[in-house]
Each structure stands twice: as C-alpha cells, then as structure tokens.
Enzyme design. Structure first.
Site, short mmCIF file in Angstrom:
data_model
loop_
_atom_site.label_atom_id
_atom_site.label_comp_id
_atom_site.label_asym_id
_atom_site.label_seq_id
_atom_site.Cartn_x
_atom_site.Cartn_y
_atom_site.Cartn_z
N GLU A 132 1.13 -0.77 0.18
CA GLU A 132 0.00 -0.25 0.15
C GLU A 132 1.21 0.87 0.33
O GLU A 132 0.36 2.03 0.46
CB GLU A 132 -0.93 0.21 0.99
CG GLU A 132 -2.00 -1.55 0.82
CD GLU A 132 -3.52 -0.86 2.14
OE1 GLU A 132 -3.39 -0.24 2.67
OE2 GLU A 132 -3.88 -1.60 1.87
N GLU A 243 -5.34 -8.72 1.08
CA GLU A 243 -6.29 -8.38 2.15
C GLU A 243 -7.51 -8.72 1.85
O GLU A 243 -7.66 -7.46 1.01
CB GLU A 243 -5.52 -7.47 2.88
CG GLU A 243 -4.37 -6.94 3.43
CD GLU A 243 -3.86 -5.92 4.47
OE1 GLU A 243 -4.40 -5.02 4.04
OE2 GLU A 243 -2.19 -5.79 3.91
#
Length: 313
Positions: A132, A243
C-alpha cells in the site's frame, strides 16, 4: 452457489491447473508494539492450520517485512517457523522507509536463502515489494493521513534493484509483485509498476468504502467491483487477494457496521466463494496493527485458538 456463477462469468475463478494458497497476514509486531519471535510465528502458523471449522485450508502466510523486529537486518524468524510448520510464504519487503532500510530488507532475504536453503526457498509463493505504498503516497492516502508511502517511480526502482540483487541466488526466478489498493493500481502514474511486476496484490475492504453505500448487504458486490478494477489494469497478470475481511468490532464507517455477525456474513459471502479458487490472505488471524486499537479484524483472540464465529463454508 450464485456468487460462484457470478465469478465464473467474470473470469475470476482460477483454472484447475493453477496452484492457489490460503492464509493470513502477519506483522512483525503485536498490537501492543512488542516484537514477535519464532515461538509466536510458529504458534500462529500452527493455529491457522488447525482452526476449528476451516478444514485445514489456511496453510500459507503473508509477511510485510523480511527483517526480524528488533534487529537491523536479521532474517525474520517467521521464515524458520514456516519451514518447521510446512507453511508457504508470500515474502514481503517494507518499501516506505527509504533506500537504506530497503537495502537491509534485500540483505535479510538473501541471507535467509543462504542460511535456510531450499527448505525456505521452495516454500516461497512470491515476493512483494511493499504494501500500500502507492495508496499512502496518493492524494487519497494523504487526505486520510495514511502515513508515509512511496511513489510509483520508487517502487519500480526497488523492483529493478531486487531483480539485479537476486540474480544468481536461490531466490532468482520467484514471482515479484507489489500489494496495493485498487484505487492506487488504477492511477495512470502507477502503470509502470503494473508493467514491472509478475503479479498484483489486491487489498480490498468494502467496510472502508465510504464514498458509496457500504452496508454488509452491499459488501460482496463492492468487493467484486473493486477486484474487477485491479483485474482490468492487470491485463491478464495474476492477481492475489492479499488483504480482505470485515471487522467484528470497531466504529461505524458510513453504512458499514462492525460486528461478529457481519464479520461472519462477509466471510461466508466473500471468503467461502474464493477459498480454493484464488490465492487469498484473509485479514486476519490475530490483530497486530498498532494503528488500529479501536477496531478488530481478528478471527481469534491473541491468547485463544477458538474462532469468534463459525468458519465452515
């Protein structure tokens, strides 16, 4: 199952010949900031494989760093724990702390390959350069105070650096990728990262999608639409679901309510549709994010192997 038929129509079901893995995400620290060691990782990996109701499906682990907490560049003890529990690993290198730390990440991975040999390298699913980072460096991430990230150009450079340093080592040839949100993957400035990776890691949390209706009733639809966005830019490259999950406790996010009932519903609607069909790392077995003290995504408490809800599919 209607949802599975929907997946097939979208081309999102893996072929029978593809190797897929299911597991959880594991940080290097506990949610109180203390370092995790070998015994912690070994215990969590064993717990994951024997979770009541899960039918032994969780046999893989995704890591965020290759460096043991509390050291500068020692290989993370999760590598040895993976060998001792026959757990496959999606290796991670943290890429948002500058070049010196990233160099240490590379050195730790190469040292682990030398020290642990094929018992380690044969269990590597792939290697993720960062997590991220693109989201955190984007306008959206900055507006949300998401923390320090890295630009697309930096991640591209780190991937090239990794390919150079791994040449001639036992890790050469392992798939190299990056993990991010769909909102980051689709940005034009990140097209170079897409081009440079072997796989894309997709983090998707409908609970946090507050720009549109996001109650649990819309969760599955929101998940698949986000995944389609990442698939579109991937242009045929493998996409791992790195995720996803729904919190069993936490603040309301627009229409999304955190509860055990909704966490179970999301697991049943989304998890049960993709387990065995794609490589998936559910978020998460035990809480470990020190920045999320008011929210819990964990399937089990840190001190108990008893699931918070029924994990059968």
């Amino acid at each position: 199952m209607q949802l599975r038929q929907h997946l097939v129509s979208l081309g999102l079901v893996a072929t029978a010949a593809a190797q897929v893995y299911q597991g959880f995400n594991y940080g290097s620290t506990n949610n109180d900031g203390s370092c995790r060691g070998y015994d912690d990782f070994k215990g969590f990996f064993e717990r994951a494989k024997t979770l009541a109701g899960a039918e032994g499906r969780f046999t893989a682990a995704r890591l965020y760093t290759s460096i043991q907490c509390g050291s500068a560049a020692d290989p993370i003890s999760a590598f040895q724990a993976a060998i001792d529990t026959d757990t496959h690993i999606l290796v991670g290198l943290w890429a948002s702390a500058g070049r010196d730390v990233y160099r240490n990440e590379l050195n730790a991975l190469i040292a682990a390959a030398k020290q642990l040999g094929t018992a380690f390298t044969d269990r590597i699913i792939g290697i993720s350069v960062g997590s991220e980072d693109l989201y955190r460096s984007s306008a959206q991430g900055q507006a949300n105070n998401a923390g320090v990230g890295a630009t697309g150009a930096q991640i591209e450079g780190y991937i090239g650096w990794m390919r150079d340093w791994l040449r001639g080592t036992a890790v050469e040839g392992k798939p190299i990728g990056h993990v991010d949100t769909w909102t980051a993957w689709i940005l034009p400035e990140n097209a170079g990262v897409v081009a440079s990776v072997d796989f894309l890691g997709h983090n998707g949390f409908p609970y946090f999608e507050t720009t549109k209706p996001n109650a649990i009733e819309q969760a599955a639809s929101n998940f698949w639409s986000a995944l389609q966005q990442t698939e579109r830019v991937a242009a045929g490259k493998p996409v791992f679901i790195t995720e996803t999950g729904w919190p069993n406790m936490g603040p309301q996010q627009r229409d999304a309510i955190a509860s055990v009932e909704n966490a179970r519903s999301y697991y049943a609607q989304v998890g049960c549709a993709i387990f065995g069909q794609r490589t998936v790392f559910w978020y998460t077995l035990v809480d470990a994010n020190t920045a999320q003290t008011d929210i819990s995504f964990s399937l089990t408490p840190i001190d108990s192997a008893a699931p918070k809800f029924d994990l059968t599919c």
